[in-house]
Scaffold this motif. Structure first.
Motif, PDB file in Angstrom:
ATOM      1  N   MET A  73       0.737  -1.122   0.070  1.00 12.74           N
ATOM      2  CA  MET A  73       0.121   0.166  -0.008  1.00 12.74           C
ATOM      3  C   MET A  73       0.888   1.079  -0.004  1.00 12.74           C
ATOM      4  O   MET A  73       1.676   1.284   0.954  1.00 12.74           O
ATOM      5  CB  MET A  73      -0.861   0.027   1.329  1.00 12.74           C
ATOM      6  N   ASN A  74       0.560   2.263  -0.940  1.00 16.40           N
ATOM      7  CA  ASN A  74       1.335   3.247  -0.849  1.00 16.40           C
ATOM      8  C   ASN A  74       0.740   4.290   0.216  1.00 16.40           C
ATOM      9  O   ASN A  74      -0.336   3.951   0.958  1.00 16.40           O
ATOM     10  CB  ASN A  74       1.385   3.917  -2.159  1.00 16.40           C
ATOM     11  N   GLN A  75       1.408   5.365   0.470  1.00 16.78           N
ATOM     12  CA  GLN A  75       1.107   6.248   1.665  1.00 16.78           C
ATOM     13  C   GLN A  75      -0.280   6.989   1.350  1.00 16.78           C
ATOM     14  O   GLN A  75      -0.925   7.036   2.361  1.00 16.78           O
ATOM     15  CB  GLN A  75       2.115   7.510   1.521  1.00 16.78           C
ATOM     16  N   LEU A  76      -0.724   7.226   0.251  1.00 18.67           N
ATOM     17  CA  LEU A  76      -2.018   7.608   0.003  1.00 18.67           C
ATOM     18  C   LEU A  76      -2.977   6.699   0.120  1.00 18.67           C
ATOM     19  O   LEU A  76      -4.252   7.259   0.825  1.00 18.67           O
ATOM     20  CB  LEU A  76      -2.120   8.268  -1.284  1.00 18.67           C
ATOM     21  N   ASP A  77      -2.676   5.560  -0.201  1.00 18.46           N
ATOM     22  CA  ASP A  77      -3.771   4.521   0.218  1.00 18.46           C
ATOM     23  C   ASP A  77      -3.960   4.340   1.942  1.00 18.46           C
ATOM     24  O   ASP A  77      -4.920   4.095   2.516  1.00 18.46           O
ATOM     25  CB  ASP A  77      -3.271   3.086  -0.421  1.00 18.46           C
ATOM     26  N   ARG A  78      -2.812   3.970   2.547  1.00 15.67           N
ATOM     27  CA  ARG A  78      -2.787   4.068   3.894  1.00 15.67           C
ATOM     28  C   ARG A  78      -3.502   5.285   4.365  1.00 15.67           C
ATOM     29  O   ARG A  78      -4.329   5.356   5.516  1.00 15.67           O
ATOM     30  CB  ARG A  78      -1.262   3.934   4.520  1.00 15.67           C
ATOM     31  N   ALA A  92      -5.720   7.072   3.208  1.00 17.28           N
ATOM     32  CA  ALA A  92      -7.235   6.793   2.788  1.00 17.28           C
ATOM     33  C   ALA A  92      -8.035   6.255   3.838  1.00 17.28           C
ATOM     34  O   ALA A  92      -9.257   6.175   4.275  1.00 17.28           O
ATOM     35  CB  ALA A  92      -7.344   6.465   1.362  1.00 17.28           C
ATOM     36  N   VAL A  93      -7.243   4.876   4.223  1.00 17.66           N
ATOM     37  CA  VAL A  93      -7.751   3.958   5.082  1.00 17.66           C
ATOM     38  C   VAL A  93      -8.107   4.543   6.429  1.00 17.66           C
ATOM     39  O   VAL A  93      -9.160   4.581   7.102  1.00 17.66           O
ATOM     40  CB  VAL A  93      -6.881   2.628   5.058  1.00 17.66           C
ATOM     41  N   GLU A 141      -5.413  -5.102   8.242  1.00 18.58           N
ATOM     42  CA  GLU A 141      -6.431  -5.699   7.469  1.00 18.58           C
ATOM     43  C   GLU A 141      -5.972  -6.511   6.565  1.00 18.58           C
ATOM     44  O   GLU A 141      -5.028  -6.539   5.745  1.00 18.58           O
ATOM     45  CB  GLU A 141      -6.841  -4.526   6.676  1.00 18.58           C
ATOM     46  N   ARG A 195      -3.696  -6.225   2.937  1.00 15.48           N
ATOM     47  CA  ARG A 195      -3.692  -4.612   2.613  1.00 15.48           C
ATOM     48  C   ARG A 195      -2.227  -4.458   3.546  1.00 15.48           C
ATOM     49  O   ARG A 195      -2.168  -3.244   3.800  1.00 15.48           O
ATOM     50  CB  ARG A 195      -4.786  -3.789   3.320  1.00 15.48           C
ATOM     51  N   SER A 196      -1.337  -5.405   3.698  1.00 13.57           N
ATOM     52  CA  SER A 196      -0.009  -5.044   4.146  1.00 13.57           C
ATOM     53  C   SER A 196       1.035  -4.746   3.283  1.00 13.57           C
ATOM     54  O   SER A 196       1.062  -5.454   2.364  1.00 13.57           O
ATOM     55  CB  SER A 196       0.105  -6.105   5.333  1.00 13.57           C
ATOM     56  N   THR A 197       1.861  -3.652   3.419  1.00 20.29           N
ATOM     57  CA  THR A 197       2.766  -3.467   2.558  1.00 20.29           C
ATOM     58  C   THR A 197       3.902  -4.518   2.424  1.00 20.29           C
ATOM     59  O   THR A 197       4.286  -4.908   1.851  1.00 20.29           O
ATOM     60  CB  THR A 197       3.484  -2.222   2.786  1.00 20.29           C
TER      61      THR A 197
END
Length: 96
Positions: free
Chosen positions: A1-6, A8-9, A69, A72-74
């Motif tokens: 997950m990139n920074q923006l995805d994290r 947003a969550v 989640e 959804r783990s980097t």
């Protein structure tokens, strides 16, 4: 997950008041400036010494951990990519 995805969550959580993105290796400077009551980390960090923990505890803040989640783990994503590469390139994971 990139920074923006994290982000947003995290922003979608009712209990989150503010969210900050940062470019440094650790958020220690940001934490010392903002002095949040609670800093939240993923559950995979629980029980580990993390750099920002000292910054949080300096002013009496606390660190909380949340369960990851599924899918959804980097770290998990990187491991999956490595396994796929190891199984498909015939090198057994060694650099070419």
């Amino acid at each position: 997950m990139n920074q923006l995805d994290r982000a947003a969550v995290a922003a979608g959580l009712e209990s989150v008041d503010y969210l900050c993105l940062f470019d440094e290796d650790t958020p220690c400077g940001l934490i010392r400036t903002l002095r949040p009551d609670i800093v939240v980390k993923g559950g995979d960090y629980e029980g580990k010494q993390i750099p920002e923990m000292d910054a949080v505890h300096e002013y009496g803040g606390r660190t909380e951990y949340v369960q990851m989640e599924e899918g959804r783990s980097t770290t998990g994503l990187l491991e999956k990519i490595r396994r796929t590469k190891d199984n498909s390139d015939g090198t057994g994971g060694e650099a070419k």
